[in-house]
Design an enzyme around this catalytic site. Structure first.
Site, PDB file in Angstrom:
ATOM      1  N   THR A 167       0.852  -1.182   0.000  1.00  0.00           N
ATOM      2  CA  THR A 167       0.000   0.000   0.000  1.00  0.00           C
ATOM      3  C   THR A 167       0.886   1.229   0.000  1.00  0.00           C
ATOM      4  O   THR A 167       2.024   1.183   0.466  1.00  0.00           O
ATOM      5  CB  THR A 167      -0.900   0.006   1.255  1.00  0.00           C
ATOM      6  N   THR A 189      -3.552   0.818  -3.306  1.00  0.00           N
ATOM      7  CA  THR A 189      -2.885  -0.441  -2.997  1.00  0.00           C
ATOM      8  C   THR A 189      -3.037  -1.466  -4.112  1.00  0.00           C
ATOM      9  O   THR A 189      -3.982  -1.404  -4.904  1.00  0.00           O
ATOM     10  CB  THR A 189      -3.461  -1.029  -1.690  1.00  0.00           C
ATOM     11  N   GLY A 229       0.691  -0.326   5.398  1.00  0.00           N
ATOM     12  CA  GLY A 229       1.111  -1.296   6.395  1.00  0.00           C
ATOM     13  C   GLY A 229       0.065  -2.314   6.762  1.00  0.00           C
ATOM     14  O   GLY A 229       0.091  -2.855   7.877  1.00  0.00           O
ATOM     15  N   GLY A 230      -0.898  -2.587   5.856  1.00  0.00           N
ATOM     16  CA  GLY A 230      -1.886  -3.615   6.127  1.00  0.00           C
ATOM     17  C   GLY A 230      -2.677  -3.319   7.378  1.00  0.00           C
ATOM     18  O   GLY A 230      -3.163  -2.212   7.601  1.00  0.00           O
TER      19      GLY A 230
END
Length: 530
Positions: free
Chosen positions: A341, A359, A422-423
């Site tokens: 992302t 992303t 960063g998910g």
């Protein structure tokens, strides 16, 4: 509690402050410079976002690009209000669930601990590709609020792609980490690898220079600059994407592209202390952010925001908010996986703002390059639970559940745009940075540099090593705790980028340890980009 590190070294990244000009904070400084040049040319924050979106897809191609999706928050100074835009990915209406049988071999190998699908068909390869939304989203924002010509805004990305991305140490490291998967797709191997297995790189001397061949991507961007969104969703670019995905075994049709729609909505307005944080509602991390901030407001006093007890309350709130998300939204994303992302935030001289997250999902997405377009393809199908009967189970023509969390925050005396990559770590970072700005009146640089914790999944709380002492001791009395360093690679925490406006003064910065990220103010004259 585990982890023991030396804290003798300190690293800072000076933020940028501008009293009469706009600011762009992005995870690649070249893309930030592109956006700042647009602001200098008289562009709106949305114009700059268009330029940054396409430029960052060239200079950071493994994180995002036109074949991905995302969401953005916008603040319009003349209206005095926030707008939310969701352009997330969707599964193809032609998706055949029988092509994704469970293998019975345990858990999947990437971001989500789903049951493993045969041959990881939902994780890598063309079968993991979902219907992209980024081009539709940024085009819709430009149509509604942009001032400058679309072709002019895409021109810097075309130029960057013609030159090709310089493979410096960081690019070589990122490529090396995924080289084995990239080698499985001939077109991805041709773009990123030497001899089909070794990552491209510039060698051991600073004078050596190697660049990716992004010529085909440049051609696609030039075509898109001339013809606009229509070329992507109804024209030649879309046809090339459909042909390439189909030939590689995936599911994507022209009907999927023609039927794709973005979603403009009112923001999710979250009251917190004496401020409001605006987030994107629906299948994003916005509702989970609202849950966490609501818990924090009742669980500790703002005057005690720096105390160990407040850190414990934040960890408790995050854990509870994620338990709620898991129960009702079905998001099982791993807290340890990095995600693929990028985020950038923009404020122009009039006070208009954009917080935009885009992303491909995993690093390098599906690890597949479309030869007809030169673009890396997303692996959005991995967002779905492959087991049937779950809240987020895989199905045809279904919107993907994202962890993106772009926000606009406003207090009585200032406003900020913020987000991160960063998910699953994104929302905890956005929540804590927002709280620092609201509760402790920090600058954007101070808030982003401040040590954070992560409690986004599983029993363990991860604490920045700089919290060692009373804070980590209080956390350890309640939870298993691990200490982690803030490093350039790999990231133990999310990678934020934010801008702020206070009076007529704008400022902005990015994650301190991000090798490429920075905040850039609009210049007096256009700069030379490399």
């Amino acid at each position: 509690m585990s982890g023991s590190f030396s804290r003798s070294q300190q690293t800072r990244k000076p933020g940028i402050t501008a009293t009469t000009s706009g600011v762009v904070a992005a995870q690649h400084v070249v893309a930030a410079e592109v956006g700042a040049d647009v602001l200098a040319a008289g562009g709106d924050a949305v114009d700059a976002a268009v330029a940054v979106s396409f430029a960052i897809g060239v200079v950071e191609p493994w994180m995002s690009g036109p074949a991905g999706g995302g969401a953005m928050m916008l603040w319009r100074a003349d209206e005095g209000r926030a707008h939310a835009l969701n352009y997330g990915m969707r599964s193809s209406a032609a998706l055949d669930l029988d092509r994704y049988p469970l293998s019975g071999e345990g858990k999947a190998s990437d971001l989500f601990p789903w049951e493993k699908v045969l041959e990881d068909r939902n994780v890598t390869g063309a079968t993991s590709v979902a219907v992209p939304g980024t081009v539709a989203g940024i085009s819709s924002a430009h149509t509604r609020f942009g001032r400058m010509a679309w072709a002019e805004l895409l021109a810097p990305a075309v130029d960057l792609a013609r030159k090709g991305l310089h493979v410096d140490w960081y690019a070589a490291l990122v490529i090396a980490a995924s080289a084995r998967d990239l080698a499985r797709d001939p077109d991805a191997a041709a773009m990123f690898l030497d001899d089909g297995q070794w990552p491209k790189g510039s060698g051991w001397t600073a004078l050596a220079e190697q660049r990716l061949d992004q010529t085909r991507m440049a051609d696609t961007l030039e075509h898109l600059a001339r013809e606009g969104e229509t070329a992507f969703y109804r024209g030649d670019i879309g046809q090339a994407l459909v042909r390439d995905v189909t030939e590689k075994g995936g599911f994507l049709t022209m009907e999927d592209l023609r039927d794709y729609r973005v979603a403009w909505t009112d923001s999710l307005a979250i009251p917190f202390r004496d401020a409001t944080v605006h987030a994107v509602p629906g299948l994003t991390a916005g509702p989970t952010l609202a849950d966490a901030l609501t818990r924090w407001e009742s669980d500790y006093d703002a005057r005690d925001a720096a105390s160990p007890a407040a850190h414990v309350a934040r960890a408790d709130g995050l854990r509870a908010a994620y338990a709620e998300r898991l129960a009702h939204m079905g998001d099982h994303e791993s807290a340890t996986a990095p995600g693929c992302t990028t985020h950038f935030s923009i404020v122009d001289r009039a006070g208009n703002m954009v917080a935009m997250t885009q992303t491909l999902l995993s690093i390098f997405g599906s690890k597949v390059v479309s030869p007809g377009t030169g673009m890396l393809l997303n692996n959005g199908i991995m967002w779905f639970d492959p087991e049937r009967g779950r809240p987020n189970s895989m199905a045809p023509a279904k919107a993907c559940l994202m962890n993106v969390c772009p926000v606009i925050g406003e207090t009585a005396h200032r406003r900020f745009a913020l987000g991160a990559s960063g998910g699953r770590k994104i929302m905890p970072a956005v929540a804590q940075i927002s709280a620092h700005l609201i509760e402790q009146d920090m600058s954007m640089q101070e808030a982003i540099e401040a040590p954070r914790l992560d409690a986004s999944g599983g029993p363990q709380v991860v604490a920045d090593e700089r919290l060692a002492g009373p804070v980590t001791e209080a956390l350890a009395a309640r939870f298993p705790v691990a200490q982690a360093q803030r490093l350039p690679f790999p990231f133990a925490f999310a990678c934020p980028a934010g801008v702020m406006r206070e009076g007529a003064t704008n400022s902005g910065t990015t994650e301190t340890m991000s090798p490429w990220g920075d905040g850039v103010a609009e210049p007096d004259a256009a700069r030379k980009r490399t």
